[in-house]
Design an enzyme around this catalytic site. Structure first.
Site, PDB file in Angstrom:
ATOM      1  N   HIS A  97      -5.425  -1.790 -12.056  1.00 12.70           N
ATOM      2  CA  HIS A  97      -4.869  -2.597 -11.025  1.00 12.70           C
ATOM      3  C   HIS A  97      -4.592  -3.962 -11.796  1.00 12.70           C
ATOM      4  O   HIS A  97      -5.308  -4.575 -12.577  1.00 12.70           O
ATOM      5  CB  HIS A  97      -5.621  -2.660  -9.675  1.00 12.70           C
ATOM      6  CG  HIS A  97      -4.972  -3.596  -8.739  1.00 12.70           C
ATOM      7  ND1 HIS A  97      -5.370  -4.957  -8.748  1.00 12.70           N
ATOM      8  CD2 HIS A  97      -4.031  -3.353  -7.713  1.00 12.70           C
ATOM      9  CE1 HIS A  97      -4.554  -5.145  -7.735  1.00 12.70           C
ATOM     10  NE2 HIS A  97      -3.993  -4.469  -6.988  1.00 12.70           N
ATOM     11  N   GLU A 169       3.428  -2.541  -9.808  1.00 16.24           N
ATOM     12  CA  GLU A 169       3.231  -3.648  -8.885  1.00 16.24           C
ATOM     13  C   GLU A 169       3.559  -5.138  -9.835  1.00 16.24           C
ATOM     14  O   GLU A 169       2.170  -5.364 -10.528  1.00 16.24           O
ATOM     15  CB  GLU A 169       1.577  -3.568  -8.617  1.00 16.24           C
ATOM     16  CG  GLU A 169       1.299  -2.439  -7.585  1.00 16.24           C
ATOM     17  CD  GLU A 169       0.166  -2.458  -6.905  1.00 16.24           C
ATOM     18  OE1 GLU A 169       0.253  -2.595  -5.596  1.00 16.24           O
ATOM     19  OE2 GLU A 169      -1.183  -2.698  -7.352  1.00 16.24           O
TER      20      GLU A 169
HETATM   21  C1  PEP Z   1      -2.073  -5.333  -4.334  1.00 12.25           C
HETATM   22  O1  PEP Z   1      -2.919  -5.780  -4.414  1.00 12.25           O
HETATM   23  O2  PEP Z   1      -2.135  -4.313  -5.161  1.00 12.25           O
HETATM   24  C2  PEP Z   1      -1.029  -5.414  -3.177  1.00 12.25           C
HETATM   25  C3  PEP Z   1      -0.013  -4.427  -3.256  1.00 12.25           C
HETATM   26  O3  PEP Z   1      -1.233  -6.336  -2.230  1.00 12.25           O
HETATM   27  P1  PEP Z   1      -0.275  -6.973  -1.210  1.00 12.25           P
HETATM   28  O4  PEP Z   1       0.494  -5.792  -0.685  1.00 12.25           O
HETATM   29  O5  PEP Z   1      -1.127  -7.636  -0.175  1.00 12.25           O
HETATM   30  O6  PEP Z   1       0.752  -7.966  -1.924  1.00 12.25           O
END
Ligand code: PEP
Length: 264
Positions: A97, A169
């Site tokens: 992550h 992400e």
């Molecule tokens: C994350 O931290 O992986 C995430 C997707 O958070 P958010 O949706 O709050 O941006």
């Protein structure tokens, strides 16, 4: 890919009691959603995993750990091994992550050791990748994602591709200061990720779900889920209240079904 994936990483927010209450409510609210069409998953804190597993039907909500060590046991103070997760009935783990990489300084080579070890235990293994704002600014997003995939998945046997999931992400889009990626940008990165996965695993790559995460909310979820290379949504803040997450899932599923109907 016909199944849609919706999940959330609870980070370090919910206590054991909060987690159990949240999971119960989410299970109840989504009970009528066909699990052949939707894979729902939640990643609680380590301390909540035992109670979460005892109170959740994982056929409805798959539970996973937010991180894991690359060894079964040893001199790794503060770490948790796959053997310990298995004791709780957890066979799913997220690796790499953004906060592990950028707050705790994990490198691609460490993510690779974890991925390989998780797969050795036949865990469902969710590898997170994403470029920083600076890397995007330099125009090297694709190169960064390819590097994270090629190192992160180095040495992974093609037969283990069936247990792999990937989450894209972008670092700049995550969390309270995050800016959601535009739908076109997210789709183009997902396209590149799928291309790279095919280079690594050949046809087996077509079964690897690629999820988008980063400021997903009720306002953008529908547009993201209908993109051809987006297989699911990995949601943070907008999922931490069961009622809101339920709404997001139902809306996104309906948008996806509508898109398929008009395409037929
Ligand atoms: C994350 O931290 O992986 C995430 C997707 O958070 P958010 O949706 O709050 O941006």
């Amino acid at each position: 890919m016909n199944k849609l994936y919706f999940g959330s990483n609870l980070k370090m927010y919910k206590t054991v009691a909060d987690t159990v209450a949240y999971l119960r409510e989410l299970a109840q609210r989504t009970a009528d959603i066909d699990r052949k069409e939707v894979q729902l998953f939640i990643l609680p804190s380590y301390t909540a995993l035992e109670s979460a597993a005892a109170n959740t039907d994982q056929a409805c909500i798959k539970l996973g750990a937010q991180n894991m060590c690359w060894e079964d046991q040893g001199q790794f103070t503060g770490e948790i091994s796959p053997v310990m997760l298995e004791e709780f009935g957890i066979r799913f783990v997220m690796i790499g992550h953004s906060e592990r990489r950028h707050v705790f300084g994990e490198a691609d080579t460490e993510e690779n050791k974890k991925v390989r070890h998780a797969l050795k235990h036949s865990f469902t293994t969710l590898l997170c990748i994403g470029e920083t704002a600076e890397e995007k600014e330099f125009g090297i997003s694709t190169e960064v994602l390819r590097t994270q995939l090629k190192i992160g998945l180095y040495g992974v046997d093609v037969k283990d591709a069936a247990n792999l999931w990937v989450a894209y992400e972008p670092v700049w889009s995550i969390g309270v200061n995050g800016i959601p990626a535009s739908v076109d940008y997210a789709e183009s990165m997902h396209y590149e990720i799928k291309k790279c996965l095919r280079e690594i695993f050949g046809e087996a790559a077509d079964e690897i779900p690629v999820l988008y995460g980063g400021s997903v909310n009720l306002g953008n979820a529908n547009d993201l889920i209908v993109q051809p290379s987006v297989d699911g949504l990995y949601v943070g803040r907008a999922a931490w209240q069961a009622e809101q997450f339920e709404r997001l899932i139902r809306n996104a599923k309906a948008a996806y079904e509508e898109k398929r109907k008009t395409a037929d």
